[in-house]
Design a protein around this motif. Sequence first.
Motif, PDB file in Angstrom:
ATOM      1  N   LEU A  67     -32.894  -3.472  34.906  1.00 34.77           N
ATOM      2  CA  LEU A  67     -34.094  -3.511  34.079  1.00 34.77           C
ATOM      3  C   LEU A  67     -34.636  -2.095  33.981  1.00 34.77           C
ATOM      4  O   LEU A  67     -34.903  -1.448  34.988  1.00 34.77           O
ATOM      5  N   TYR A  68     -34.796  -1.603  32.757  1.00 34.93           N
ATOM      6  CA  TYR A  68     -35.300  -0.247  32.535  1.00 34.93           C
ATOM      7  C   TYR A  68     -36.804  -0.293  32.265  1.00 34.93           C
ATOM      8  O   TYR A  68     -37.265  -1.030  31.378  1.00 34.93           O
ATOM      9  N   ILE A  69     -37.562   0.490  33.029  1.00 37.17           N
ATOM     10  CA  ILE A  69     -39.007   0.594  32.839  1.00 37.17           C
ATOM     11  C   ILE A  69     -39.338   2.048  32.525  1.00 37.17           C
ATOM     12  O   ILE A  69     -39.070   2.937  33.335  1.00 37.17           O
ATOM     13  N   LEU A  70     -39.917   2.281  31.354  1.00 35.64           N
ATOM     14  CA  LEU A  70     -40.280   3.636  30.928  1.00 35.64           C
ATOM     15  C   LEU A  70     -41.800   3.724  30.823  1.00 35.64           C
ATOM     16  O   LEU A  70     -42.406   3.107  29.945  1.00 35.64           O
ATOM     17  N   ASP A  71     -42.415   4.461  31.744  1.00 43.62           N
ATOM     18  CA  ASP A  71     -43.887   4.598  31.769  1.00 43.62           C
ATOM     19  C   ASP A  71     -44.577   3.242  31.755  1.00 43.62           C
ATOM     20  O   ASP A  71     -45.560   3.023  31.051  1.00 43.62           O
ATOM     21  N   GLY A  72     -44.024   2.302  32.527  1.00 39.88           N
ATOM     22  CA  GLY A  72     -44.642   0.987  32.665  1.00 39.88           C
ATOM     23  C   GLY A  72     -44.253  -0.021  31.604  1.00 39.88           C
ATOM     24  O   GLY A  72     -44.738  -1.149  31.613  1.00 39.88           O
ATOM     25  N   ILE A  73     -43.372   0.365  30.681  1.00 35.56           N
ATOM     26  CA  ILE A  73     -42.976  -0.534  29.590  1.00 35.56           C
ATOM     27  C   ILE A  73     -41.483  -0.814  29.698  1.00 35.56           C
ATOM     28  O   ILE A  73     -40.677   0.110  29.850  1.00 35.56           O
ATOM     29  N   ALA A  74     -41.109  -2.081  29.596  1.00 38.03           N
ATOM     30  CA  ALA A  74     -39.701  -2.457  29.640  1.00 38.03           C
ATOM     31  C   ALA A  74     -39.018  -2.050  28.339  1.00 38.03           C
ATOM     32  O   ALA A  74     -39.503  -2.345  27.247  1.00 38.03           O
ATOM     33  N   VAL A  75     -37.887  -1.348  28.453  1.00 40.11           N
ATOM     34  CA  VAL A  75     -37.116  -0.908  27.286  1.00 40.11           C
ATOM     35  C   VAL A  75     -35.649  -1.276  27.500  1.00 40.11           C
ATOM     36  O   VAL A  75     -35.234  -1.647  28.608  1.00 40.11           O
ATOM     37  N   ASN A  76     -34.849  -1.152  26.431  1.00 37.21           N
ATOM     38  CA  ASN A  76     -33.425  -1.443  26.548  1.00 37.21           C
ATOM     39  C   ASN A  76     -32.644  -0.173  26.844  1.00 37.21           C
ATOM     40  O   ASN A  76     -33.178   0.935  26.804  1.00 37.21           O
ATOM     41  N   SER A  77     -31.360  -0.332  27.108  1.00 36.84           N
ATOM     42  CA  SER A  77     -30.530   0.812  27.474  1.00 36.84           C
ATOM     43  C   SER A  77     -30.380   1.808  26.333  1.00 36.84           C
ATOM     44  O   SER A  77     -30.244   3.008  26.555  1.00 36.84           O
ATOM     45  N   THR A  78     -30.425   1.317  25.085  1.00 36.86           N
ATOM     46  CA  THR A  78     -30.304   2.218  23.933  1.00 36.86           C
ATOM     47  C   THR A  78     -31.444   3.221  23.898  1.00 36.86           C
ATOM     48  O   THR A  78     -31.250   4.404  23.603  1.00 36.86           O
ATOM     49  N   THR A  79     -32.652   2.758  24.216  1.00 35.94           N
ATOM     50  CA  THR A  79     -33.813   3.652  24.249  1.00 35.94           C
ATOM     51  C   THR A  79     -33.663   4.699  25.335  1.00 35.94           C
ATOM     52  O   THR A  79     -33.977   5.875  25.137  1.00 35.94           O
ATOM     53  N   VAL A  80     -33.158   4.288  26.488  1.00 34.53           N
ATOM     54  CA  VAL A  80     -32.972   5.227  27.593  1.00 34.53           C
ATOM     55  C   VAL A  80     -31.945   6.293  27.239  1.00 34.53           C
ATOM     56  O   VAL A  80     -32.123   7.485  27.509  1.00 34.53           O
ATOM     57  N   LEU A  81     -30.845   5.876  26.584  1.00 34.11           N
ATOM     58  CA  LEU A  81     -29.793   6.824  26.221  1.00 34.11           C
ATOM     59  C   LEU A  81     -30.263   7.816  25.162  1.00 34.11           C
ATOM     60  O   LEU A  81     -29.748   8.931  25.073  1.00 34.11           O
ATOM     61  N   ALA A  82     -31.263   7.411  24.361  1.00 39.70           N
ATOM     62  CA  ALA A  82     -31.760   8.286  23.303  1.00 39.70           C
ATOM     63  C   ALA A  82     -32.728   9.345  23.821  1.00 39.70           C
ATOM     64  O   ALA A  82     -33.084  10.267  23.096  1.00 39.70           O
ATOM     65  N   LEU A  83     -33.156   9.211  25.069  1.00 42.39           N
ATOM     66  CA  LEU A  83     -34.129  10.156  25.621  1.00 42.39           C
ATOM     67  C   LEU A  83     -33.461  11.486  25.949  1.00 42.39           C
ATOM     68  O   LEU A  83     -32.303  11.544  26.347  1.00 42.39           O
ATOM     69  N   ASN A  84     -34.251  12.549  25.788  1.00 45.95           N
ATOM     70  CA  ASN A  84     -33.798  13.866  26.214  1.00 45.95           C
ATOM     71  C   ASN A  84     -33.986  13.968  27.725  1.00 45.95           C
ATOM     72  O   ASN A  84     -35.111  13.836  28.218  1.00 45.95           O
ATOM     73  N   PRO A  85     -32.918  14.197  28.487  1.00 45.08           N
ATOM     74  CA  PRO A  85     -33.065  14.260  29.945  1.00 45.08           C
ATOM     75  C   PRO A  85     -34.089  15.299  30.409  1.00 45.08           C
ATOM     76  O   PRO A  85     -34.719  15.129  31.453  1.00 45.08           O
ATOM     77  N   ASN A  86     -34.283  16.350  29.626  1.00 43.41           N
ATOM     78  CA  ASN A  86     -35.231  17.395  30.013  1.00 43.41           C
ATOM     79  C   ASN A  86     -36.686  16.960  29.860  1.00 43.41           C
ATOM     80  O   ASN A  86     -37.589  17.648  30.323  1.00 43.41           O
ATOM     81  N   ASP A  87     -36.912  15.827  29.179  1.00 45.38           N
ATOM     82  CA  ASP A  87     -38.284  15.339  28.975  1.00 45.38           C
ATOM     83  C   ASP A  87     -38.750  14.423  30.095  1.00 45.38           C
ATOM     84  O   ASP A  87     -39.906  14.006  30.098  1.00 45.38           O
ATOM     85  N   LEU A  88     -37.873  14.094  31.028  1.00 42.77           N
ATOM     86  CA  LEU A  88     -38.220  13.159  32.093  1.00 42.77           C
ATOM     87  C   LEU A  88     -38.721  13.900  33.323  1.00 42.77           C
ATOM     88  O   LEU A  88     -38.142  14.912  33.728  1.00 42.77           O
ATOM     89  N   GLU A  89     -39.792  13.397  33.906  1.00 43.45           N
ATOM     90  CA  GLU A  89     -40.322  13.982  35.134  1.00 43.45           C
ATOM     91  C   GLU A  89     -39.519  13.537  36.343  1.00 43.45           C
ATOM     92  O   GLU A  89     -39.232  14.327  37.247  1.00 43.45           O
TER      93      GLU A  89
END
Length: 211
Positions: free
Chosen positions: A176-198
């Motif tokens: 289960l992927y949680i991004l800033d408290g919101i559940a998202v799918n794997s496609t959303t996670v893969l689209a993120l820029n790794p440099n934008d994550l804390e």
Amino acid sequence: MKRKLVLFLTLFLVGIGVITAQTRVRGTVVDEAGEPIIGASVLIKGTSGGTATNADGNFSLSAPENGILIISYLGYETQEVSVSANVRVVLIEGSKSLDELVVVGYGSGQKIGSITGSIVTVNSESIRNKASANVVDALQGRVPGVMIYTSSGEPSATSSIVVRGVGTLEGSSAPLYILDGIAVNSTTVLALNPNDLESVSVLKDASATSI
């Protein structure tokens, strides 16, 4: 009889003096920008009496002449002022910040470092130092017990993540992927820029299935 009457009158006059030794306080509570603070607590020190400011930041109450008022509001430093007919209080924002909390699906908010479950955190520096197309690939080899498989080298290729093996025969074993408290799918996670994550935290104990 006369002594009793004199004693009664004395106590009566003392009582009147105590009652009349009150000051009607009218005041205003504002922040450093001069904006009224709504709902600020105004208490009389040493007693349970008090009130709260209205929509305009104003309050009114009766307090002893030599009393002290304690004014407080969440996020601001508490102040004490002497009782007077007119009071204007400027609250200053507190320098103390709240401790970071981790909210998990099977319990209440807990202070970081006091979580009983097995959680591994990969910080942003570790993610940036590894050349990878997405954040999932950046986790490879950095979290014990987490297996990451990629079908191809394309940036948009879907990665399979298995945490401590497959624990179900018929259900999904995908995390289960949680991004800033919101559940998202794997496609959303893969689209993120790794440099934008804390940071990326992986909860990998058995209690994680309760989420």
